[in-house]
Design a protein around this motif. Structure first.
Motif, PDB file in Angstrom:
ATOM      1  N   LYS A   1       0.649  -1.036  -0.167  1.00 51.16           N
ATOM      2  CA  LYS A   1      -0.076   0.032  -0.006  1.00 51.16           C
ATOM      3  C   LYS A   1       0.765   1.346  -0.136  1.00 51.16           C
ATOM      4  O   LYS A   1       1.770   1.509   0.767  1.00 51.16           O
ATOM      5  CB  LYS A   1      -0.757  -0.056   1.336  1.00 51.16           C
ATOM      6  CG  LYS A   1      -1.951  -1.143   1.333  1.00 51.16           C
ATOM      7  CD  LYS A   1      -2.818  -1.062   2.220  1.00 51.16           C
ATOM      8  CE  LYS A   1      -3.740  -2.330   2.532  1.00 51.16           C
ATOM      9  NZ  LYS A   1      -3.967  -2.376   3.891  1.00 51.16           N
TER      10      LYS A   1
ATOM     11  N   GLU B   1      -3.141  11.004 -11.420  1.00 47.52           N
ATOM     12  CA  GLU B   1      -4.161  10.625 -10.530  1.00 47.52           C
ATOM     13  C   GLU B   1      -5.130  11.747  -9.844  1.00 47.52           C
ATOM     14  O   GLU B   1      -6.227  11.840  -9.783  1.00 47.52           O
ATOM     15  CB  GLU B   1      -3.895   9.512  -9.600  1.00 47.52           C
ATOM     16  CG  GLU B   1      -3.338   8.287 -10.115  1.00 47.52           C
ATOM     17  CD  GLU B   1      -1.747   8.453 -10.648  1.00 47.52           C
ATOM     18  OE1 GLU B   1      -1.405   7.514 -11.543  1.00 47.52           O
ATOM     19  OE2 GLU B   1      -1.293   9.258 -10.092  1.00 47.52           O
TER      20      GLU B   1
ATOM     21  N   GLU C   1      -8.012   3.486 -14.561  1.00 48.86           N
ATOM     22  CA  GLU C   1      -7.646   2.486 -13.766  1.00 48.86           C
ATOM     23  C   GLU C   1      -6.625   3.086 -12.556  1.00 48.86           C
ATOM     24  O   GLU C   1      -6.790   2.688 -11.117  1.00 48.86           O
ATOM     25  CB  GLU C   1      -6.955   1.497 -14.415  1.00 48.86           C
ATOM     26  CG  GLU C   1      -6.593   0.134 -13.739  1.00 48.86           C
ATOM     27  CD  GLU C   1      -7.747  -0.644 -13.157  1.00 48.86           C
ATOM     28  OE1 GLU C   1      -7.343  -1.077 -11.791  1.00 48.86           O
ATOM     29  OE2 GLU C   1      -8.732  -0.515 -13.694  1.00 48.86           O
TER      30      GLU C   1
ATOM     31  N   ARG D   1      -8.529   5.122  -9.820  1.00 49.23           N
ATOM     32  CA  ARG D   1      -9.414   4.314  -8.817  1.00 49.23           C
ATOM     33  C   ARG D   1      -8.354   3.451  -7.828  1.00 49.23           C
ATOM     34  O   ARG D   1      -8.759   3.602  -6.633  1.00 49.23           O
ATOM     35  CB  ARG D   1      -9.994   3.312  -9.776  1.00 49.23           C
ATOM     36  CG  ARG D   1     -11.549   3.582 -10.215  1.00 49.23           C
ATOM     37  CD  ARG D   1     -12.166   2.401 -10.880  1.00 49.23           C
ATOM     38  NE  ARG D   1     -11.490   1.462 -11.708  1.00 49.23           N
ATOM     39  CZ  ARG D   1     -11.889   1.738 -12.918  1.00 49.23           C
ATOM     40  NH1 ARG D   1     -12.646   2.745 -13.437  1.00 49.23           N
ATOM     41  NH2 ARG D   1     -11.163   0.963 -14.001  1.00 49.23           N
ATOM     42  N   ARG D   2      -7.299   3.086  -8.400  1.00 49.04           N
ATOM     43  CA  ARG D   2      -6.383   2.602  -7.350  1.00 49.04           C
ATOM     44  C   ARG D   2      -5.780   3.385  -6.345  1.00 49.04           C
ATOM     45  O   ARG D   2      -5.573   3.143  -5.265  1.00 49.04           O
ATOM     46  CB  ARG D   2      -5.237   1.914  -8.452  1.00 49.04           C
ATOM     47  CG  ARG D   2      -4.455   0.993  -7.681  1.00 49.04           C
ATOM     48  CD  ARG D   2      -3.353   0.361  -8.851  1.00 49.04           C
ATOM     49  NE  ARG D   2      -3.787  -0.734  -9.684  1.00 49.04           N
ATOM     50  CZ  ARG D   2      -3.170  -1.065 -10.661  1.00 49.04           C
ATOM     51  NH1 ARG D   2      -2.153  -0.217 -11.130  1.00 49.04           N
ATOM     52  NH2 ARG D   2      -3.506  -1.994 -11.589  1.00 49.04           N
TER      53      ARG D   2
ATOM     54  N   PHE E   1      -7.351   6.130  -5.289  1.00 48.12           N
ATOM     55  CA  PHE E   1      -8.396   6.508  -4.535  1.00 48.12           C
ATOM     56  C   PHE E   1      -8.650   5.311  -3.513  1.00 48.12           C
ATOM     57  O   PHE E   1      -8.749   5.585  -2.123  1.00 48.12           O
ATOM     58  CB  PHE E   1      -9.762   6.794  -5.138  1.00 48.12           C
ATOM     59  CG  PHE E   1     -10.609   7.423  -4.294  1.00 48.12           C
ATOM     60  CD1 PHE E   1     -10.611   8.844  -3.873  1.00 48.12           C
ATOM     61  CD2 PHE E   1     -11.764   6.594  -3.853  1.00 48.12           C
ATOM     62  CE1 PHE E   1     -11.377   9.393  -3.003  1.00 48.12           C
ATOM     63  CE2 PHE E   1     -12.829   7.497  -2.821  1.00 48.12           C
ATOM     64  CZ  PHE E   1     -12.654   8.850  -2.604  1.00 48.12           C
ATOM     65  N   GLU E   2      -8.765   4.080  -3.803  1.00 43.75           N
ATOM     66  CA  GLU E   2      -8.830   2.831  -2.899  1.00 43.75           C
ATOM     67  C   GLU E   2      -7.639   2.871  -1.926  1.00 43.75           C
ATOM     68  O   GLU E   2      -7.917   2.618  -0.676  1.00 43.75           O
ATOM     69  CB  GLU E   2      -9.096   1.613  -3.720  1.00 43.75           C
ATOM     70  CG  GLU E   2     -10.197   1.341  -4.355  1.00 43.75           C
ATOM     71  CD  GLU E   2     -10.319   0.399  -5.558  1.00 43.75           C
ATOM     72  OE1 GLU E   2      -9.230  -0.456  -5.670  1.00 43.75           O
ATOM     73  OE2 GLU E   2     -11.234   0.295  -6.048  1.00 43.75           O
ATOM     74  N   ALA E   3      -6.489   3.207  -2.531  1.00 44.22           N
ATOM     75  CA  ALA E   3      -5.336   3.071  -1.574  1.00 44.22           C
ATOM     76  C   ALA E   3      -5.318   4.026  -0.373  1.00 44.22           C
ATOM     77  O   ALA E   3      -5.167   4.029   0.714  1.00 44.22           O
ATOM     78  CB  ALA E   3      -3.972   3.179  -2.435  1.00 44.22           C
TER      79      ALA E   3
ATOM     80  N   GLN F   1      -8.048   5.421   0.714  1.00 45.61           N
ATOM     81  CA  GLN F   1      -9.225   4.884   1.742  1.00 45.61           C
ATOM     82  C   GLN F   1      -8.682   3.451   2.561  1.00 45.61           C
ATOM     83  O   GLN F   1      -8.839   3.499   3.774  1.00 45.61           O
ATOM     84  CB  GLN F   1     -10.499   4.062   0.683  1.00 45.61           C
ATOM     85  CG  GLN F   1     -11.729   5.384   0.629  1.00 45.61           C
ATOM     86  CD  GLN F   1     -12.489   4.664  -0.239  1.00 45.61           C
ATOM     87  OE1 GLN F   1     -12.329   3.815  -1.326  1.00 45.61           O
ATOM     88  NE2 GLN F   1     -13.957   4.728   0.151  1.00 45.61           N
ATOM     89  N   GLU F   2      -8.048   2.713   1.957  1.00 49.90           N
ATOM     90  CA  GLU F   2      -7.490   1.530   2.922  1.00 49.90           C
ATOM     91  C   GLU F   2      -6.611   1.860   3.914  1.00 49.90           C
ATOM     92  O   GLU F   2      -6.344   1.333   4.872  1.00 49.90           O
ATOM     93  CB  GLU F   2      -6.818   0.544   1.861  1.00 49.90           C
ATOM     94  CG  GLU F   2      -7.731  -0.321   1.158  1.00 49.90           C
ATOM     95  CD  GLU F   2      -6.918  -1.306  -0.074  1.00 49.90           C
ATOM     96  OE1 GLU F   2      -5.728  -1.399   0.471  1.00 49.90           O
ATOM     97  OE2 GLU F   2      -7.422  -1.612  -0.866  1.00 49.90           O
TER      98      GLU F   2
ATOM     99  N   LEU G   1      -8.330   9.083   3.988  1.00 53.86           N
ATOM    100  CA  LEU G   1      -9.449   9.909   3.523  1.00 53.86           C
ATOM    101  C   LEU G   1      -9.832  11.251   3.925  1.00 53.86           C
ATOM    102  O   LEU G   1     -10.014  12.418   3.169  1.00 53.86           O
ATOM    103  CB  LEU G   1     -10.713   8.997   3.142  1.00 53.86           C
ATOM    104  CG  LEU G   1     -11.538   9.298   1.912  1.00 53.86           C
ATOM    105  CD1 LEU G   1     -10.726   9.378   0.623  1.00 53.86           C
ATOM    106  CD2 LEU G   1     -12.445   8.213   1.898  1.00 53.86           C
TER     107      LEU G   1
END
Length: 252
Positions: A6, A190, A212, A215-216, A218-220, A222-223, A227
């Protein structure tokens, strides 16, 4: 199970900084100098966010006479993470800096060769004073806009220091006219896309790898529970650059 790296995990970033601190020495060649500072404290700028933190590690910097060209900070490591992930086959990179992104790309088995365009011979010499020659990496000391035509599976413009300006669109046009490029990206891409307003972006043909990667990212974020610290780029600026991209991208 598989450890998913991550990019926003503190440990990952600190490990990378440490790895390169062990490889890169302070040095001066001509007008360029690699210096280091003892750490970062206070509001630390990451990629897509900033927050209060303290990093007690040596931070490398590449200095030109008037200007710091690059620092190996969480921002640099996190932002280039996504481009490194996209790199495959024959890769082109504009801007060598301290050599971080290029060295990371070269580690990937799916990257066959990397052509780096760097305008300053002194920056090239500094790089070679720290890294052994790598058969995968070919550094061309020239003005990237005047390079000879090549074919690339992936091309990365790493010359923007996190500033979104019309130059990004100009460069996109120039490099895609100059070379035959399959997939293109630029430093900060990004963050640029994630800052675009949905009502404007739906009218623009956005390359699949951009979507792609965004998205990756943004997810990272969040994880890693960052955020709440996420910051959008200046709306008007982003809107203006998107408008310029629209003409270029919708033409393809």
């Amino acid at each position: 199970g598989l450890l998913i790296l991550k990019p926003f995990d503190r440990e990952y970033v600190l490990d990378k900084i440490q790895e390169y601190n062990n490889k890169i020495k302070n040095n001066k060649i001509g007008d360029f100098e690699i210096k280091s500072i003892d750490g970062l404290k206070g509001t630390i700028q990451g990629y897509l966010y900033s927050k209060e933190d303290e990093l007690n590690v040596r931070i490398l910097e590449l200095h030109a006479p008037e200007h710091v060209w690059m620092r190996l900070t969480p921002l640099e490591i996190q932002a280039s993470y996504f481009a490194i992930k996209m790199a495959k086959g024959k890769v082109g990179v504009v801007g060598l800096g301290l050599g971080y992104a290029v060295e990371e790309m070269a580690k990937k088995p799916e990257v066959e060769e990397i052509t780096v365009y760097e305008i300053s011979q002194e920056v090239v010499d500094l790089y070679y004073s720290n890294f052994p020659k790598n058969p995968k990496i070919n550094i061309v000391c020239c003005n990237a806009y005047e390079a000879e035509r090549k074919e690339f599976d992936f091309f990365y413009a790493d010359i923007y220091e996190y500033k979104i300006t019309s130059q990004i669109v100009e460069d996109y046009k120039k490099f895609n006219e100059l070379h035959n490029i399959e997939e293109y990206s630029f430093f900060g891409m990004e963050h640029f896309l994630l800052s675009c307003s949905y009502t404007e972006i739906v009218w623009v043909y956005i390359p699949e790898n951009w979507m792609e990667s965004s998205r990756r990212a943004f997810e990272a974020i969040q994880e890693s529970n960052l955020l709440p610290y996420y910051e959008k780029l200046d709306e008007n600026l982003v809107s203006q650059v998107l408008e310029e991209f629209k003409e270029v991208l919708n033409d393809i």
